[in-house]
Design a protein around this motif. Sequence first.
Motif, PDB file in Angstrom:
ATOM      1  N   MET A  84       0.848  -1.199   0.000  1.00 52.15           N
ATOM      2  CA  MET A  84       0.000   0.000   0.000  1.00 52.15           C
ATOM      3  C   MET A  84       0.883   1.248   0.000  1.00 52.15           C
ATOM      4  N   HIS A  85       0.598   2.178  -0.899  1.00 47.95           N
ATOM      5  CA  HIS A  85       1.372   3.416  -0.985  1.00 47.95           C
ATOM      6  C   HIS A  85       1.042   4.336   0.195  1.00 47.95           C
ATOM      7  N   VAL A  86       1.933   5.321   0.445  1.00 46.22           N
ATOM      8  CA  VAL A  86       1.740   6.250   1.559  1.00 46.22           C
ATOM      9  C   VAL A  86       0.412   6.990   1.426  1.00 46.22           C
ATOM     10  N   GLN A  87       0.120   7.492   0.215  1.00 41.12           N
ATOM     11  CA  GLN A  87      -1.107   8.255   0.005  1.00 41.12           C
ATOM     12  C   GLN A  87      -2.340   7.401   0.234  1.00 41.12           C
ATOM     13  N   GLU A  88      -2.300   6.152  -0.211  1.00 43.66           N
ATOM     14  CA  GLU A  88      -3.433   5.251  -0.011  1.00 43.66           C
ATOM     15  C   GLU A  88      -3.655   4.996   1.475  1.00 43.66           C
ATOM     16  N   TRP A  89      -2.532   4.825   2.222  1.00 42.86           N
ATOM     17  CA  TRP A  89      -2.674   4.580   3.656  1.00 42.86           C
ATOM     18  C   TRP A  89      -3.218   5.816   4.369  1.00 42.86           C
ATOM     19  N   LEU A  90      -2.692   6.996   4.027  1.00 41.09           N
ATOM     20  CA  LEU A  90      -3.160   8.229   4.657  1.00 41.09           C
ATOM     21  C   LEU A  90      -4.649   8.455   4.387  1.00 41.09           C
ATOM     22  N   ASP A  91      -5.115   7.986   3.247  1.00 37.79           N
ATOM     23  CA  ASP A  91      -6.518   8.164   2.872  1.00 37.79           C
ATOM     24  C   ASP A  91      -7.445   7.326   3.738  1.00 37.79           C
ATOM     25  N   THR A  92      -6.890   6.342   4.462  1.00 33.93           N
ATOM     26  CA  THR A  92      -7.715   5.460   5.287  1.00 33.93           C
ATOM     27  C   THR A  92      -7.841   5.948   6.728  1.00 33.93           C
ATOM     28  N   VAL A  93      -7.097   6.987   7.097  1.00 37.19           N
ATOM     29  CA  VAL A  93      -7.132   7.480   8.478  1.00 37.19           C
ATOM     30  C   VAL A  93      -7.788   8.854   8.513  1.00 37.19           C
ATOM     31  N   PRO A  94      -8.353   9.253   9.653  1.00 36.97           N
ATOM     32  CA  PRO A  94      -9.007  10.566   9.750  1.00 36.97           C
ATOM     33  C   PRO A  94      -8.013  11.714   9.621  1.00 36.97           C
ATOM     34  N   PRO A  95      -8.493  12.911   9.223  1.00 37.82           N
ATOM     35  CA  PRO A  95      -7.610  14.063   9.030  1.00 37.82           C
ATOM     36  C   PRO A  95      -6.721  14.380  10.237  1.00 37.82           C
ATOM     37  N   VAL A  96      -7.281  14.270  11.451  1.00 38.30           N
ATOM     38  CA  VAL A  96      -6.489  14.579  12.653  1.00 38.30           C
ATOM     39  C   VAL A  96      -5.266  13.671  12.730  1.00 38.30           C
ATOM     40  N   ALA A  97      -5.459  12.401  12.391  1.00 36.92           N
ATOM     41  CA  ALA A  97      -4.340  11.457  12.409  1.00 36.92           C
ATOM     42  C   ALA A  97      -3.323  11.797  11.326  1.00 36.92           C
ATOM     43  N   TYR A 154      -2.597  14.843  10.218  1.00 38.03           N
ATOM     44  CA  TYR A 154      -1.805  15.969  10.741  1.00 38.03           C
ATOM     45  C   TYR A 154      -0.728  15.471  11.703  1.00 38.03           C
ATOM     46  N   ALA A 155      -1.130  14.552  12.592  1.00 39.35           N
ATOM     47  CA  ALA A 155      -0.204  14.035  13.604  1.00 39.35           C
ATOM     48  C   ALA A 155       0.919  13.225  12.963  1.00 39.35           C
ATOM     49  N   VAL A 156       0.572  12.388  11.982  1.00 43.39           N
ATOM     50  CA  VAL A 156       1.576  11.559  11.307  1.00 43.39           C
ATOM     51  C   VAL A 156       2.588  12.434  10.577  1.00 43.39           C
ATOM     52  N   VAL A 157       2.097  13.443   9.866  1.00 45.81           N
ATOM     53  CA  VAL A 157       2.995  14.342   9.123  1.00 45.81           C
ATOM     54  C   VAL A 157       3.954  15.061  10.084  1.00 45.81           C
ATOM     55  N   ALA A 158       3.408  15.622  11.159  1.00 49.63           N
ATOM     56  CA  ALA A 158       4.243  16.337  12.132  1.00 49.63           C
ATOM     57  C   ALA A 158       5.261  15.397  12.778  1.00 49.63           C
ATOM     58  N   LEU A 159       4.822  14.179  13.101  1.00 49.34           N
ATOM     59  CA  LEU A 159       5.699  13.221  13.785  1.00 49.34           C
ATOM     60  C   LEU A 159       6.825  12.742  12.868  1.00 49.34           C
ATOM     61  N   VAL A 160       6.475  12.349  11.645  1.00 43.16           N
ATOM     62  CA  VAL A 160       7.491  11.826  10.722  1.00 43.16           C
ATOM     63  C   VAL A 160       8.520  12.904  10.387  1.00 43.16           C
ATOM     64  N   ALA A 218       0.235  13.822   1.713  1.00 43.09           N
ATOM     65  CA  ALA A 218      -0.852  14.435   2.482  1.00 43.09           C
ATOM     66  C   ALA A 218      -1.368  15.698   1.799  1.00 43.09           C
ATOM     67  N   ALA A 219      -0.453  16.504   1.253  1.00 45.28           N
ATOM     68  CA  ALA A 219      -0.863  17.731   0.559  1.00 45.28           C
ATOM     69  C   ALA A 219      -1.682  17.405  -0.683  1.00 45.28           C
ATOM     70  N   LEU A 220      -1.302  16.353  -1.382  1.00 49.64           N
ATOM     71  CA  LEU A 220      -2.061  15.942  -2.565  1.00 49.64           C
ATOM     72  C   LEU A 220      -3.454  15.464  -2.167  1.00 49.64           C
ATOM     73  N   LEU A 221      -3.525  14.756  -1.052  1.00 46.92           N
ATOM     74  CA  LEU A 221      -4.837  14.317  -0.551  1.00 46.92           C
ATOM     75  C   LEU A 221      -5.716  15.514  -0.201  1.00 46.92           C
ATOM     76  N   SER A 222      -5.106  16.554   0.361  1.00 45.01           N
ATOM     77  CA  SER A 222      -5.882  17.734   0.762  1.00 45.01           C
ATOM     78  C   SER A 222      -6.518  18.429  -0.427  1.00 45.01           C
ATOM     79  N   SER A 223      -5.945  18.233  -1.618  1.00 52.75           N
ATOM     80  CA  SER A 223      -6.504  18.852  -2.827  1.00 52.75           C
ATOM     81  C   SER A 223      -7.641  18.031  -3.421  1.00 52.75           C
ATOM     82  N   ASN A 252      -7.336  19.914   5.793  1.00 47.29           N
ATOM     83  CA  ASN A 252      -7.166  21.352   5.575  1.00 47.29           C
ATOM     84  C   ASN A 252      -5.697  21.649   5.263  1.00 47.29           C
ATOM     85  N   PRO A 253      -5.395  22.217   4.086  1.00 47.84           N
ATOM     86  CA  PRO A 253      -3.988  22.455   3.730  1.00 47.84           C
ATOM     87  C   PRO A 253      -3.282  23.440   4.661  1.00 47.84           C
TER      88      PRO A 253
END
Length: 214
Positions: free
Chosen positions: A1-14, A16-22, A41-46, A52-53
Amino acid sequence: MHVQEWLDTVPPVAVYAVVALVIGVESLGIPLPGEIVLVSAALLSSQHSGINPIILGACASLGAVIGDSIGYAIGRKGGRPLLAWLANKFPRHFSEGHVATAERSFEKWGMWAVFFGRFIALLRIFAGPLAGVLHMPYWKFLTANLLGGIIWAGGTTAVVYYVGIVAEDWLKRFSYFGLAAAVLVGLASMLMVRRKAKKMSADKKEPAPVNAGE
Protein backbone atom coordinates in the motif's frame (compact mmCIF):
# COMPACT_ATOMS: atom_id res chain seq x y z
CA MET A 1 0.00 0.00 0.00
CA HIS A 2 1.37 3.42 -0.99
CA VAL A 3 1.74 6.25 1.56
CA GLN A 4 -1.11 8.26 0.01
CA GLU A 5 -3.43 5.25 -0.01
CA TRP A 6 -2.67 4.58 3.66
CA LEU A 7 -3.16 8.23 4.66
CA ASP A 8 -6.52 8.16 2.87
CA THR A 9 -7.72 5.46 5.29
CA VAL A 10 -7.13 7.48 8.48
CA PRO A 11 -9.01 10.57 9.75
CA PRO A 12 -7.61 14.06 9.03
CA VAL A 13 -6.49 14.58 12.65
CA ALA A 14 -4.34 11.46 12.41
CA VAL A 15 -2.88 12.68 9.10
CA TYR A 16 -1.81 15.97 10.74
CA ALA A 17 -0.20 14.04 13.60
CA VAL A 18 1.58 11.56 11.31
CA VAL A 19 2.99 14.34 9.12
CA ALA A 20 4.24 16.34 12.13
CA LEU A 21 5.70 13.22 13.78
CA VAL A 22 7.49 11.83 10.72
CA ILE A 23 8.98 15.22 9.79
CA GLY A 24 9.94 15.85 13.42
CA VAL A 25 11.69 12.49 13.82
CA GLU A 26 13.46 12.96 10.48
CA SER A 27 14.71 16.35 11.67
CA LEU A 28 16.12 14.68 14.80
CA GLY A 29 18.56 12.83 12.54
CA ILE A 30 16.59 9.60 11.96
CA PRO A 31 16.21 8.89 8.22
CA LEU A 32 12.47 8.87 7.48
CA PRO A 33 10.54 9.85 4.31
CA GLY A 34 9.28 13.17 5.66
CA GLU A 35 9.01 14.83 2.27
CA ILE A 36 7.13 11.89 0.74
CA VAL A 37 4.62 11.88 3.59
CA LEU A 38 4.10 15.65 3.33
CA VAL A 39 3.64 15.59 -0.45
CA SER A 40 1.20 12.68 -0.20
CA ALA A 41 -0.85 14.44 2.48
CA ALA A 42 -0.86 17.73 0.56
CA LEU A 43 -2.06 15.94 -2.56
CA LEU A 44 -4.84 14.32 -0.55
CA SER A 45 -5.88 17.73 0.76
CA SER A 46 -6.50 18.85 -2.83
CA GLN A 47 -8.89 15.94 -3.40
CA HIS A 48 -11.70 16.98 -1.02
CA SER A 49 -10.55 14.48 1.62
CA GLY A 50 -11.33 16.75 4.57
CA ILE A 51 -7.65 17.61 5.15
CA ASN A 52 -7.17 21.35 5.57
CA PRO A 53 -3.99 22.46 3.73
CA ILE A 54 -3.41 25.38 6.13
CA ILE A 55 -3.53 23.12 9.20
CA LEU A 56 -1.40 20.56 7.36
CA GLY A 57 1.26 23.16 6.52
CA ALA A 58 1.25 24.44 10.10
CA CYS A 59 1.67 20.91 11.54
CA ALA A 60 4.48 20.15 9.09
CA SER A 61 6.23 23.43 9.98
CA LEU A 62 5.83 22.72 13.70
CA GLY A 63 7.25 19.22 13.32
CA ALA A 64 10.22 20.53 11.32
CA VAL A 65 11.10 23.33 13.77
CA ILE A 66 10.65 21.28 16.95
CA GLY A 67 12.44 18.24 15.51
CA ASP A 68 15.42 20.31 14.39
CA SER A 69 15.61 22.05 17.78
CA ILE A 70 15.62 18.74 19.65
CA GLY A 71 18.22 17.41 17.20
CA TYR A 72 20.36 20.50 17.90
CA ALA A 73 20.14 19.92 21.66
CA ILE A 74 21.05 16.24 21.29
CA GLY A 75 23.95 17.06 18.99
CA ARG A 76 25.30 19.74 21.34
CA LYS A 77 25.22 17.33 24.25
CA GLY A 78 26.35 14.21 22.40
CA GLY A 79 29.15 15.77 20.35
CA ARG A 80 31.33 13.67 18.05
CA PRO A 81 30.44 10.36 19.74
CA LEU A 82 26.85 10.96 18.63
CA LEU A 83 27.94 11.15 14.98
CA ALA A 84 29.89 7.92 15.41
CA TRP A 85 26.82 6.23 16.92
CA LEU A 86 24.62 7.47 14.08
CA ALA A 87 27.19 6.19 11.57
CA ASN A 88 26.92 2.72 13.11
CA LYS A 89 23.13 2.79 13.10
CA PHE A 90 22.63 4.47 9.71
CA PRO A 91 25.85 3.94 7.70
CA ARG A 92 24.17 4.84 4.43
CA HIS A 93 23.27 8.34 5.63
CA PHE A 94 25.94 9.10 8.23
CA SER A 95 29.04 7.78 6.49
CA GLU A 96 32.32 9.64 7.00
CA GLY A 97 32.06 11.12 3.50
CA HIS A 98 28.55 12.47 4.08
CA VAL A 99 29.47 13.90 7.47
CA ALA A 100 32.58 15.57 6.01
CA THR A 101 30.54 17.09 3.17
CA ALA A 102 27.94 18.40 5.62
CA GLU A 103 30.65 19.86 7.88
CA ARG A 104 32.24 21.71 4.96
CA SER A 105 28.83 23.15 4.08
CA PHE A 106 28.30 24.33 7.65
CA GLU A 107 31.77 25.83 7.89
CA LYS A 108 31.31 27.69 4.62
CA TRP A 109 27.69 28.83 4.90
CA GLY A 110 26.97 28.79 8.64
CA MET A 111 23.29 29.39 9.43
CA TRP A 112 22.46 29.39 5.70
CA ALA A 113 23.43 25.73 5.63
CA VAL A 114 20.63 25.10 8.14
CA PHE A 115 18.19 27.15 6.08
CA PHE A 116 18.99 25.62 2.67
CA GLY A 117 19.57 22.22 4.24
CA ARG A 118 15.85 22.00 4.85
CA PHE A 119 15.36 21.75 1.07
CA ILE A 120 18.00 19.00 0.56
CA ALA A 121 17.15 15.49 1.72
CA LEU A 122 20.53 14.56 3.21
CA LEU A 123 21.23 17.92 4.86
CA ARG A 124 17.69 17.94 6.24
CA ILE A 125 18.65 14.94 8.38
CA PHE A 126 22.04 16.40 9.37
CA ALA A 127 21.07 20.01 10.05
CA GLY A 128 19.91 19.84 13.66
CA PRO A 129 22.38 17.36 15.18
CA LEU A 130 25.38 18.67 13.24
CA ALA A 131 24.66 22.30 14.14
CA GLY A 132 24.64 21.21 17.77
CA VAL A 133 27.86 19.19 17.44
CA LEU A 134 29.60 22.20 15.84
CA HIS A 135 28.26 24.48 18.61
CA MET A 136 26.56 26.91 16.27
CA PRO A 137 25.08 29.79 18.35
CA TYR A 138 21.50 28.82 19.10
CA TRP A 139 19.97 32.13 18.03
CA LYS A 140 21.50 31.70 14.56
CA PHE A 141 20.33 28.12 14.38
CA LEU A 142 16.82 29.00 15.58
CA THR A 143 16.47 31.84 13.05
CA ALA A 144 17.52 29.64 10.13
CA ASN A 145 15.49 26.73 11.49
CA LEU A 146 12.28 28.77 11.75
CA LEU A 147 12.64 30.34 8.30
CA GLY A 148 13.67 27.11 6.60
CA GLY A 149 11.06 24.95 8.32
CA ILE A 150 8.15 27.29 7.64
CA ILE A 151 9.09 28.07 4.04
CA TRP A 152 9.85 24.43 3.19
CA ALA A 153 6.81 22.90 4.88
CA GLY A 154 4.36 25.67 4.02
CA GLY A 155 5.69 26.12 0.50
CA THR A 156 5.65 22.40 -0.29
CA THR A 157 2.10 22.06 1.00
CA ALA A 158 0.87 25.07 -0.97
CA VAL A 159 2.56 24.09 -4.25
CA VAL A 160 1.39 20.46 -4.14
CA TYR A 161 -2.12 21.49 -3.09
CA TYR A 162 -2.58 23.94 -5.97
CA VAL A 163 -0.97 21.59 -8.47
CA GLY A 164 -3.45 18.93 -7.34
CA ILE A 165 -6.38 21.34 -7.77
CA VAL A 166 -5.27 22.35 -11.26
CA ALA A 167 -4.61 18.74 -12.26
CA GLU A 168 -8.04 17.64 -11.02
CA ASP A 169 -9.74 20.47 -12.92
CA TRP A 170 -7.76 19.65 -16.06
CA LEU A 171 -8.63 15.95 -15.78
CA LYS A 172 -12.31 16.80 -15.39
CA ARG A 173 -12.20 18.96 -18.49
CA PHE A 174 -10.31 16.28 -20.32
CA SER A 175 -12.94 13.72 -19.33
CA TYR A 176 -15.70 16.01 -20.65
CA PHE A 177 -13.83 16.47 -23.92
CA GLY A 178 -13.26 12.73 -24.11
CA LEU A 179 -16.95 12.05 -23.49
CA ALA A 180 -17.98 14.55 -26.19
CA ALA A 181 -15.48 13.05 -28.63
CA ALA A 182 -16.73 9.54 -27.86
CA VAL A 183 -20.34 10.64 -28.48
CA LEU A 184 -19.40 12.28 -31.79
CA VAL A 185 -17.44 9.22 -32.91
CA GLY A 186 -20.35 7.00 -31.92
CA LEU A 187 -22.86 9.11 -33.85
CA ALA A 188 -20.61 9.25 -36.91
CA SER A 189 -20.09 5.48 -36.81
CA MET A 190 -23.83 4.89 -36.47
CA LEU A 191 -24.60 7.16 -39.44
CA MET A 192 -21.96 5.44 -41.55
CA VAL A 193 -23.35 2.01 -40.69
CA ARG A 194 -26.92 3.09 -41.48
CA ARG A 195 -25.78 4.63 -44.74
CA LYS A 196 -23.95 1.44 -45.69
CA ALA A 197 -26.96 -0.68 -44.76
CA LYS A 198 -29.30 1.44 -46.90
CA LYS A 199 -26.91 1.17 -49.85
CA MET A 200 -26.70 -2.60 -49.53
CA SER A 201 -30.49 -2.83 -49.25
CA ALA A 202 -30.93 -0.72 -52.39
CA ASP A 203 -28.43 -2.88 -54.29
CA LYS A 204 -30.40 -6.02 -53.44
CA LYS A 205 -33.67 -4.52 -54.68
CA GLU A 206 -32.26 -3.61 -58.12
CA PRO A 207 -33.31 -6.23 -60.81
CA ALA A 208 -30.58 -8.28 -62.35
CA PRO A 209 -29.56 -7.04 -65.87
CA VAL A 210 -30.96 -9.03 -68.89
CA ASN A 211 -28.43 -10.33 -71.38
CA ALA A 212 -29.02 -9.06 -74.98
CA GLY A 213 -28.57 -12.57 -76.46
CA GLU A 214 -31.44 -14.13 -74.57
